[in-house]
Design a protein around this motif. Structure first.
Motif, PDB file in Angstrom:
ATOM      1  N   LEU A   1      46.691  14.258  26.210  1.00 21.76           N
ATOM      2  CA  LEU A   1      47.842  15.100  25.930  1.00 21.76           C
ATOM      3  C   LEU A   1      48.326  15.799  27.196  1.00 21.76           C
ATOM      4  CD1 LEU A   1      46.554  16.849  22.670  1.00 21.76           C
ATOM      5  CD2 LEU A   1      48.256  15.015  22.802  1.00 21.76           C
ATOM      6  N   PRO A   2      49.632  15.952  27.378  1.00 21.88           N
ATOM      7  CA  PRO A   2      50.122  16.791  28.473  1.00 21.88           C
ATOM      8  C   PRO A   2      49.849  18.244  28.149  1.00 21.88           C
ATOM      9  CG  PRO A   2      51.939  16.140  27.066  1.00 21.88           C
ATOM     10  CD  PRO A   2      50.719  15.415  26.543  1.00 21.88           C
ATOM     11  N   PRO A   3      50.103  19.154  29.065  1.00 18.69           N
ATOM     12  CA  PRO A   3      49.961  20.580  28.724  1.00 18.69           C
ATOM     13  C   PRO A   3      50.833  20.916  27.517  1.00 18.69           C
ATOM     14  CG  PRO A   3      50.284  20.290  31.083  1.00 18.69           C
ATOM     15  CD  PRO A   3      50.532  18.952  30.456  1.00 18.69           C
ATOM     16  N   PRO A   4      50.322  21.707  26.578  1.00 21.56           N
ATOM     17  CA  PRO A   4      51.098  21.978  25.362  1.00 21.56           C
ATOM     18  C   PRO A   4      52.147  23.057  25.579  1.00 21.56           C
ATOM     19  CG  PRO A   4      49.029  23.161  25.265  1.00 21.56           C
ATOM     20  CD  PRO A   4      48.994  22.358  26.548  1.00 21.56           C
ATOM     21  N   GLU A   5      53.246  22.941  24.844  1.00 19.87           N
ATOM     22  CA  GLU A   5      54.186  24.053  24.785  1.00 19.87           C
ATOM     23  C   GLU A   5      53.564  25.135  23.900  1.00 19.87           C
ATOM     24  OE1 GLU A   5      56.590  24.176  26.721  1.00 19.87           O
ATOM     25  OE2 GLU A   5      56.878  22.077  27.265  1.00 19.87           O
ATOM     26  N   LEU A   6      53.974  26.369  24.092  1.00 18.16           N
ATOM     27  CA  LEU A   6      53.411  27.473  23.321  1.00 18.16           C
ATOM     28  C   LEU A   6      53.666  27.261  21.825  1.00 18.16           C
ATOM     29  CD1 LEU A   6      52.076  30.271  23.161  1.00 18.16           C
ATOM     30  CD2 LEU A   6      54.358  31.263  23.404  1.00 18.16           C
ATOM     31  N   GLY A   7      52.584  27.189  21.052  1.00 21.13           N
ATOM     32  CA  GLY A   7      52.706  27.011  19.616  1.00 21.13           C
ATOM     33  C   GLY A   7      53.065  25.600  19.194  1.00 21.13           C
TER      34      GLY A   7
END
Length: 410
Positions: free
Chosen positions: A357-363
């Motif tokens: 997974l790439p870095p997640p967006e907040l939430g």
């Protein structure tokens, strides 16, 4: 792909900046599912570069899921308790006061999940400063590192947050050791890693060395660092402006270096032993500078490699990942994030890099995780409306556009 040892383990991270996110980054690379629990304002590192994510966020948060919870609300705390009940490990680096205020102490979470492994990376472990605050540079200041690192005479931090990263790695070691135990006790499931205690351990060699000098010499004599105590060991500039770092630790290394560079000092018996070279430090340093400075980089590298001398070019960051050694399989993970491409160094020891997974967006994973905890669609919507949880919104933490006149300066 080889089966990863922590596959099937669920890790909850309440982390900000470096220490806890670095620890869970390692656990993720070992196969654990890492759920990054963030407040609606997000991890601080989401907004450090032109209003958007920094290199720290990208490097140490890929492969994780983001669940945004307002832990200061009753509904948010209920969501978090359900999450804790499903987890194997919780790791965080919140301050002692925030830990108590948000009701996430070891006692609080053990009441929800007695089998939980709880790791708190904090300023100080047990002792009179247990509740004091400390950051990476405070750990450097209090354990001797900063006194040895001065810029224009002023004690200064090293730059990279190595103590944070060491503390995160020590947390991982303690967690893995606990997982290896067939029946860890309640106390063994509670892990505290202090930045201060991390600094003490990292400085152990130097602390032992100053004690040795005190007992042998009767005074706290210390060297100016490993390279300065060994003439010929350090960075030297070749005639095309590039820099070589020479590894000269032993008398054999010195002989190989002096011979490879054609130095007349190679035949001087007065310089054959380190003790004598230290006495003539200025002469030795001047001789090495002169010998290296006569050569271009390619010729110097060829001579040193042929002689078996350890060396490296001193590389700027923008050239590091272009090195053939860095390009070998298993060393870099390709990440596409917000239309940009990154190569993130992989956890050492991998033979290959599997997609992640790439870095997640907040939430980004809030609703997905809530459903996994048993909340139906109506309950999820109610929690969002109550602001007990938050979901990803387009445009959050966007990088500000670079003005032409500011290009290259941000």
């Amino acid at each position: 792909m080889t089966h990863l040892p922590l596959a099937g383990r669920r890790v909850i991270e309440l982390g900000t900046m470096v220490a806890a996110p670095f620890a869970t980054h390692i656990l993720s690379q070992l196969g654990a599912e890492v759920i990054k629990v963030e407040p609606p304002t997000g991890d601080t590192t989401r907004a450090l570069v032109r209003g958007g994510p920094s290199g720290t966020f990208i490097a140490y948060n890929h492969g994780k899921k983001s669940l945004s919870i307002a832990l200061d609300t009753p509904e948010g705390r209920d969501v978090f308790r359900r999450l804790v009940a499903s987890a194997d490990i919780v790791i965080h680096n919140l301050s002692p006061s925030a830990t108590r205020k948000l009701q996430i102490t070891a006692d609080d979470l053990a009441a929800v999940n007695p089998r939980l492994i709880y790791c708190h990376i904090r300023g100080y472990a047990a002792g009179p400063q247990h509740d004091d605050l400390a950051t990476n540079p405070v750990a450097e200041a209090s354990t001797g590192v900063m006194d040895d690192h001065r810029i224009d005479g002023r004690p200064s931090r090293l730059g990279p947050s190595y103590h944070d990263q060491f503390a995160g790695a020590y947390g991982v070691i303690r967690i893995l050791a606990t997982l290896l135990q067939p029946a860890p006790t309640a106390e063994e499931r509670r892990i505290e890693i202090g930045l201060y205690e991390t600094g003490l351990h990292v400085a152990a060699r130097d602390l032992a060395g100053v004690q040795l000098k005190m007992q042998l010499l009767g005074r706290p004599e210390k060297e100016g660092g490993g390279e300065f105590s060994m003439p010929g060991y350090g960075a030297y500039q070749v005639n095309d402006g590039r820099w070589l770092y020479l590894l000269v630790l032993t008398d054999a290394h010195w002989q190989k270096l002096a011979t490879a560079l054609g130095m007349p000092e190679a035949d001087d018996p007065a310089l054959a032993k380190l003790r004598e070279r230290k006495k003539q430090r200025e002469r030795v340093e001047a001789a090495v500078r002169a010998a290296v400075g006569k050569l271009g980089f390619d010729e110097a590298a060829e001579r040193l490699r042929a002689a078996g001398v350890g060396f490296s070019e001193v590389l700027p960051l923008e050239r590091v990942l272009a090195a053939p050694q860095a390009r070998q399989p298993g060393k870099l993970r390709d990440l596409d994030y917000r239309g940009l491409h990154f190569e993130a160094p992989e956890f050492p020891g991998q033979a290959e890099c599997s997609p992640g997974l790439p870095p997640p967006e907040l939430g980004e994973h809030t609703v997905e995780l809530l459903r996994g905890l048993g909340f139906d669609e109506r309950a999820c919507a109610a929690l969002v409306e109550q602001r007990a949880v938050a979901v990803a919104r387009e445009g959050d933490f966007a990088w500000a556009p670079v003005r032409p006149e500011a290009s290259g300066k941000a």
